[in-house]
Design a protein around this motif. Sequence first.
Motif, PDB file in Angstrom:
ATOM      1  N   THR A  71     -15.252   3.162 -38.407  1.00 26.44           N
ATOM      2  CA  THR A  71     -16.113   3.532 -39.576  1.00 26.44           C
ATOM      3  C   THR A  71     -15.190   3.710 -40.882  1.00 26.44           C
ATOM      4  O   THR A  71     -15.383   3.319 -41.796  1.00 26.44           O
ATOM      5  N   ALA A  75     -14.814   1.899 -44.483  1.00 26.32           N
ATOM      6  CA  ALA A  75     -15.061   2.609 -45.644  1.00 26.32           C
ATOM      7  C   ALA A  75     -13.853   2.702 -46.640  1.00 26.32           C
ATOM      8  O   ALA A  75     -13.919   2.687 -47.757  1.00 26.32           O
ATOM      9  N   ASP A 129     -16.281  11.717 -43.373  1.00 28.48           N
ATOM     10  CA  ASP A 129     -17.495  11.157 -42.490  1.00 28.48           C
ATOM     11  C   ASP A 129     -17.403   9.751 -42.472  1.00 28.48           C
ATOM     12  O   ASP A 129     -18.239   8.974 -41.991  1.00 28.48           O
ATOM     13  N   GLU A 131     -17.781   7.622 -45.252  1.00 31.64           N
ATOM     14  CA  GLU A 131     -18.516   6.896 -46.295  1.00 31.64           C
ATOM     15  C   GLU A 131     -17.616   6.867 -47.689  1.00 31.64           C
ATOM     16  O   GLU A 131     -17.107   7.695 -48.311  1.00 31.64           O
ATOM     17  N   THR A 132     -18.092   5.701 -48.405  1.00 26.79           N
ATOM     18  CA  THR A 132     -17.481   5.504 -49.684  1.00 26.79           C
ATOM     19  C   THR A 132     -18.860   5.698 -50.657  1.00 26.79           C
ATOM     20  O   THR A 132     -19.622   5.022 -50.465  1.00 26.79           O
ATOM     21  N   LYS A 133     -18.410   6.706 -51.846  1.00 25.35           N
ATOM     22  CA  LYS A 133     -19.643   7.024 -52.637  1.00 25.35           C
ATOM     23  C   LYS A 133     -18.962   6.871 -54.029  1.00 25.35           C
ATOM     24  O   LYS A 133     -17.659   7.142 -54.254  1.00 25.35           O
TER      25      LYS A 133
END
Length: 141
Positions: A71, A75, A129, A131-133
Amino acid sequence: MKDRVKGLLQKINFIETDMDLQKQILFSIPSDDKDEIKKVMNTIARQKGEIHELRKKIKEIDEDEYNRIITLEQATEKFRQLSRDKKFVQVHTLNEEGECFITLNEGSRIDCLVAAKDENGDWTVLTIDGETKEYPGGLVR
């Protein structure tokens, strides 16, 4: 088990570092030196195989940790892709600073591995976590 996984991850990191060096060597070899090119390419292929085997061992030992690693890698690749066309004026990383987060105007805090502010004031974040935001600068304090 965590120590064993950590040791395997360190081995992978060392191999990846050497693989990067081998790639640099490959680009520096004159194009007519086919034997040396083949030798370096075989080394890189062997190293990829070693990494694959080490990953399989990690999955056998701790599948949850393996999934977390995958994961984070995905990301990270997404972060790289988003970053290609951006000029960052400010970058914070958990490794370098020991703490990395952004705070949104509404008060919530987002803990991250990397937080980068571009020249337009917008933020690209890789969360802990995996995640790419992206956040418009107007939403971030």
